[in-house]
Design an enzyme around this catalytic site. Sequence first.
Site, mmCIF file in Angstrom:
data_model
loop_
_atom_site.group_PDB
_atom_site.id
_atom_site.type_symbol
_atom_site.label_atom_id
_atom_site.label_comp_id
_atom_site.label_asym_id
_atom_site.label_seq_id
_atom_site.Cartn_x
_atom_site.Cartn_y
_atom_site.Cartn_z
ATOM 1 N NE ARG A 286 -3.899 -2.092 2.346
ATOM 2 C CZ ARG A 286 -4.532 -2.487 3.447
ATOM 3 N NH1 ARG A 286 -4.387 -1.798 4.569
ATOM 4 N NH2 ARG A 286 -5.311 -3.531 3.436
ATOM 5 N NE ARG B 271 -6.950 4.787 2.211
ATOM 6 C CZ ARG B 271 -7.670 4.121 3.114
ATOM 7 N NH1 ARG B 271 -8.760 4.682 3.628
ATOM 8 N NH2 ARG B 271 -7.300 2.928 3.517
ATOM 9 N NE ARG C 134 -9.346 7.338 -6.409
ATOM 10 C CZ ARG C 134 -9.703 6.592 -5.355
ATOM 11 N NH1 ARG C 134 -8.791 5.899 -4.694
ATOM 12 N NH2 ARG C 134 -10.960 6.537 -4.965
ATOM 13 C CG ASP D 129 -9.435 -3.553 -4.662
ATOM 14 O OD1 ASP D 129 -9.139 -2.937 -3.623
ATOM 15 O OD2 ASP D 129 -10.260 -4.490 -4.693
ATOM 16 C CE1 TYR E 86 -13.728 -7.925 1.517
ATOM 17 C CE2 TYR E 86 -11.837 -8.879 0.409
ATOM 18 C CZ TYR E 86 -12.370 -7.976 1.315
ATOM 19 O OH TYR E 86 -11.539 -7.141 2.018
#
Length: 389
Positions: A37, A41, A50, A86, A181
């Site tokens: 990551r 962010r 973004r 992702d 998921y």
Amino acid sequence: MILPPQHPLAAGRTTESRLVRAYRGERSDTTPVWFMRQAGRSLPEYRELRVGTRMLDACLDPAMAAEITLQPVRRHRVDAGIFFSDIVVPLKLVGVDVEIQPGRGPVFGRRYADAAAIAELTAIDPASLDERAEPIREAVARTVAELDGIEPATASGASDGSGGATPLIGFAGAPFTLAAYLAEGGPSKDHLAARTLMHADPGAWRALMDWTADLSGRFLRAQVLAGASAAQLFDSWAGALSLGDYERHVAPASARALSHVHDLAYATGDADASGEPATLAVPVVHFGVGTGELLGAMRGVGVDAVGVDYRVPLDVAAERVGAGVPLQGNLDPALLAAPAPVLEDAVRDVLRRGTAAPGHVFNLGHGVPPETDPAVLTRVVELVHEAGA
């Protein structure tokens, strides 16, 4: 399959990079470092780029995905880029109804927790991903073209003068994490729906796992063929499993996913014992969260290196995976907010314990927290390069 001559590995641009050598179990001038990551962010340039763009739209925009992948390489001078994507991107590409909701994660239009729903899902041919993955191939190609101009940094931060390129790591979610998921229809704390399905209907579970394995494997293969120099299979939720359940119900699917890249190799320029051109396979690394009890079994699915989360010291992990296996990891992400002396001591401790393995790639024991000060990550890279040298 031998990679085409223009591939960074085949052309020799990343073959002797710190990262690829470490995954081969070799030591170079210093320990390579990158962060899971690292593209995200924690970077102000990422947040600015973004604005107004949904996550999956960003992943499927080749120019944006390439730029996001490159941002931490330019800023931190890490030894590898990790492709910005992702784990649900391949699902989206083949038509599964999924969106990523901010603050929650992937949310599906329905659950796939019974035989009928799974039969409907698995009627989608995973091979259809090949023709729909052009945005991924284009993004990888764009990224690699830019990385070709970024040489590894020395301990002083300057280019090392080797003329080599910074490698790109391809990325895909492991079959169990995707299945978890899908069975829940979204995020879950305990992954109970998936764990129930594997025992209540083993046939449906096997069909789901085979399907997710082929989808993830094809997604990884597309990235490698487009220019990635290594591949990582990421199993976010395997830590919810017992060793027995992992070995029986999950490991075969992870091995199946990786079989899609195992045949990809590049010529070394040397000859083997029979006089034929020698080749090396594209290196593969497997990482899971909370998988301290599964490390040996994760190695057994057919990988070159094993990623270790922050719960298990690297010298202990080296014993669990077996002799001769390179390791990746494993600074606790919480330490990124600790006082500088505490962080520096922890970095050196990880490096020291990493010497128990033949090769070591420094990383976090999970992803970069969004609130991390980017300057701290840059300093960690400098520390690793200085101490490793």
